[in-house]
Design a protein around this motif. Structure first.
Motif, PDB file in Angstrom:
ATOM      1  N   TRP A   1      32.333  50.323  43.020  1.00 34.75           N
ATOM      2  CA  TRP A   1      33.446  49.718  43.743  1.00 34.75           C
ATOM      3  C   TRP A   1      34.702  49.825  42.894  1.00 34.75           C
ATOM      4  O   TRP A   1      34.658  50.071  41.692  1.00 34.75           O
ATOM      5  N   ALA A   2      35.832  49.655  43.560  1.00 32.33           N
ATOM      6  CA  ALA A   2      37.116  49.727  42.862  1.00 32.33           C
ATOM      7  C   ALA A   2      38.051  48.678  43.441  1.00 32.33           C
ATOM      8  O   ALA A   2      37.990  48.358  44.640  1.00 32.33           O
ATOM      9  N   THR A   3      38.908  48.149  42.592  1.00 35.18           N
ATOM     10  CA  THR A   3      39.913  47.186  43.027  1.00 35.18           C
ATOM     11  C   THR A   3      41.308  47.743  42.739  1.00 35.18           C
ATOM     12  O   THR A   3      41.506  48.456  41.754  1.00 35.18           O
ATOM     13  N   SER A   4      42.238  47.423  43.597  1.00 32.27           N
ATOM     14  CA  SER A   4      43.627  47.819  43.373  1.00 32.27           C
ATOM     15  C   SER A   4      44.447  46.674  42.793  1.00 32.27           C
ATOM     16  O   SER A   4      45.539  46.893  42.264  1.00 32.27           O
ATOM     17  N   LYS A   5      43.908  45.451  42.911  1.00 35.56           N
ATOM     18  CA  LYS A   5      44.610  44.285  42.388  1.00 35.56           C
ATOM     19  C   LYS A   5      43.592  43.189  42.120  1.00 35.56           C
ATOM     20  O   LYS A   5      42.663  42.986  42.893  1.00 35.56           O
ATOM     21  N   GLU A   6      43.758  42.484  41.000  1.00 34.66           N
ATOM     22  CA  GLU A   6      42.892  41.358  40.667  1.00 34.66           C
ATOM     23  C   GLU A   6      43.744  40.180  40.209  1.00 34.66           C
ATOM     24  O   GLU A   6      44.730  40.364  39.486  1.00 34.66           O
TER      25      GLU A   6
ATOM     26  N   ASP B   1      47.157  44.887  38.149  1.00 31.85           N
ATOM     27  CA  ASP B   1      47.826  45.387  39.351  1.00 31.85           C
ATOM     28  C   ASP B   1      47.610  46.876  39.567  1.00 31.85           C
ATOM     29  O   ASP B   1      48.315  47.493  40.368  1.00 31.85           O
ATOM     30  N   SER B   2      46.644  47.473  38.875  1.00 31.76           N
ATOM     31  CA  SER B   2      46.357  48.885  39.063  1.00 31.76           C
ATOM     32  C   SER B   2      44.869  49.056  39.363  1.00 31.76           C
ATOM     33  O   SER B   2      44.078  48.116  39.262  1.00 31.76           O
ATOM     34  N   ILE B   3      44.484  50.251  39.738  1.00 33.27           N
ATOM     35  CA  ILE B   3      43.111  50.503  40.180  1.00 33.27           C
ATOM     36  C   ILE B   3      42.132  50.418  39.007  1.00 33.27           C
ATOM     37  O   ILE B   3      42.363  50.977  37.938  1.00 33.27           O
ATOM     38  N   THR B   4      41.045  49.696  39.220  1.00 33.25           N
ATOM     39  CA  THR B   4      39.949  49.589  38.261  1.00 33.25           C
ATOM     40  C   THR B   4      38.661  49.956  38.977  1.00 33.25           C
ATOM     41  O   THR B   4      38.378  49.443  40.058  1.00 33.25           O
ATOM     42  N   GLU B   5      37.880  50.835  38.368  1.00 39.13           N
ATOM     43  CA  GLU B   5      36.618  51.259  38.960  1.00 39.13           C
ATOM     44  C   GLU B   5      35.446  50.601  38.227  1.00 39.13           C
ATOM     45  O   GLU B   5      35.462  50.471  37.001  1.00 39.13           O
ATOM     46  N   TYR B   6      34.446  50.199  38.988  1.00 40.49           N
ATOM     47  CA  TYR B   6      33.273  49.539  38.444  1.00 40.49           C
ATOM     48  C   TYR B   6      32.017  50.238  38.960  1.00 40.49           C
ATOM     49  O   TYR B   6      32.034  50.890  40.012  1.00 40.49           O
ATOM     50  N   GLU B   7      30.925  50.055  38.241  1.00 43.37           N
ATOM     51  CA  GLU B   7      29.639  50.529  38.728  1.00 43.37           C
ATOM     52  C   GLU B   7      28.517  49.693  38.130  1.00 43.37           C
ATOM     53  O   GLU B   7      28.675  49.074  37.075  1.00 43.37           O
ATOM     54  N   TYR B   8      27.416  49.666  38.854  1.00 42.90           N
ATOM     55  CA  TYR B   8      26.231  48.931  38.402  1.00 42.90           C
ATOM     56  C   TYR B   8      25.008  49.691  38.882  1.00 42.90           C
ATOM     57  O   TYR B   8      24.964  50.168  40.021  1.00 42.90           O
ATOM     58  N   THR B   9      24.000  49.815  38.029  1.00 39.40           N
ATOM     59  CA  THR B   9      22.759  50.500  38.374  1.00 39.40           C
ATOM     60  C   THR B   9      21.617  49.503  38.356  1.00 39.40           C
ATOM     61  O   THR B   9      21.380  48.844  37.341  1.00 39.40           O
ATOM     62  N   ASP B  10      20.929  49.376  39.470  1.00 40.29           N
ATOM     63  CA  ASP B  10      19.779  48.497  39.568  1.00 40.29           C
ATOM     64  C   ASP B  10      18.519  49.350  39.428  1.00 40.29           C
ATOM     65  O   ASP B  10      18.125  50.063  40.358  1.00 40.29           O
TER      66      ASP B  10
END
Length: 364
Positions: free
Chosen positions: A192-197, A228-237
């Motif tokens: 997932w990614a966020t553009s703002k947090e 205020d910029s894009i942050t990408e995340y990932e998680y592996t189950d």
């Protein structure tokens, strides 16, 4: 679908029918039976009188619009699961009923127009989560009949009963939330990614097996706080259940002050694990711990996959060890078996989608 058409979808929960969109004609009916799965990548629309979608299994659609016509156009029974990625719009004199122990997630808003009372009926033990920020729940929109049942902020933390619940507006703006299954590594991949947090402490990854009503935390990823910029995340189950079928994920976004919001629900279909016997052999057996090995007896059952193994003893269970080859496995086993107490223990081997248990007697 043409007028007077009946489609019945059944299954064991591992298969699914995917369509581009759904448009029902007069008296057209779709029954998604227990174990059946129907996914519409586009919108579901119908204006025909007495046209129905009845769900005992799983139904996912981009949006749902019911116009005009008499008759209850969508009914959910038993343990049915319904995910609507957009808005639920009800117009005319039609009705929708969510009942039984069903679970319904509406990512958009509930939009009710037209004439008539009780256009959306929620009864028995059905749980309905509406995440759109333009839908009020107290009081609910006109035309929603909750049978006098109370509100609840989270359908998974409600006592038993039927609910019309709301999702809090997220303090993060998602660019995307995606899920996929890797057969090679037998793992679920979430990105997932966020553009703002804003005051974002962390994301807790929650998983539910077999339905969307029993989410538990399986992991955690730290947030950025303010950005205020894009942050990408990932998680592996990697710790998936042995049984095949559908598992569901969602993100629980937690603020710095402890408040939280829930993301949309994602579905991943995983392969079941096949239990084998006689693919591997342990020797010597019984063993005193010296020169203990496990060798491959049936090469047709092994395609050079990674091997994950552990030792299960009545007094302890070792950590899982993953190796690339049979030789690497035996090198590790030689060190581990020497510390095993006297008695019977089990070596559990997993490779690809297969698993085998080998009983071994440890002697002195």
């Amino acid at each position: 679908m043409r007028n007077n058409t009946l489609v019945q979808i059944s299954g064991d929960g591992t298969g699914e029918m995917k369509v581009g969109s759904i448009d029902l004609g007069q008296r057209a009916k779709i029954n998604v039976l227990d174990g059946g799965r129907l996914i519409s990548n586009g919108d579901t629309e119908y204006a025909g009188n007495n046209s129905e979608i009845n769900v005992w299994g799983y139904f996912n659609t981009a949006s749902l619009t019911v116009n005009g016509g008499s008759g209850k156009q969508l009914n959910v029974f038993g343990n049915g699961d319904v995910l609507i990625d957009g808005d639920l719009t009800i117009a005319g004199t039609s009705q929708i009923t969510f009942g039984g122990d069903s679970n319904v997630y509406i990512e958009g808003n509930v939009v009710i127009n037209g004439s008539g009372n009780d256009k959306l009926i929620i009864k028995e033990n059905a749980k309905v989560a509406v995440c759109g920020n333009e839908t009020d729940t107290d009081p609910p929109p006109a035309g929603v009949n909750k049978g006098g049942l109370n509100e609840c902020p989270d359908p998974n933390n409600c006592p038993s009963g039927g609910y019309y619940v709301n999702c809090r507006v997220l303090p993060v703006d998602y660019v995307y939330i995606e899920s996929a299954y890797s057969k090679e590594s037998n793992a679920a991949l979430l990105s997932w990614a966020t553009s703002k947090e804003w005051e974002n402490s962390r994301f807790e990854i929650e998983r539910s097996v077999g339905g969307i009503s029993d989410f538990v935390k399986v992991g955690e990823v730290q947030g950025m706080g303010w950005k205020d910029s894009i942050t990408e995340y990932e998680y592996t189950d990697r710790n998936l259940p042995l049984i095949g079928g559908n598992i569901y994920y969602r993100l629980k976004q937690v603020d710095l002050n402890g408040e939280y919001s829930l993301s949309k629900v994602m579905s991943v279909k995983i392969d079941g694990v096949q239990f084998t016997e006689g693919v591997w052999r342990a020797y010597p057996n019984p063993t005193d711990g010296s020169q203990f090995r496990i060798s491959l007896l049936d090469p047709a059952q092994y395609n050079q996959e990674k091997i994950t193994f552990r030792i299960i003893h009545p007094t302890s269970i070792s950590k899982e060890v993953t190796v690339q080859t049979e030789n690497e496995m035996n090198e590790a086993l030689a060190q581990m078996v020497g510390n095993i107490p006297k008695g019977v223990f089990v070596v559990e081997l997993r490779w690809g989608q297969k698993i085998e248990h080998i009983k071994v007697l440890r002697k002195r």
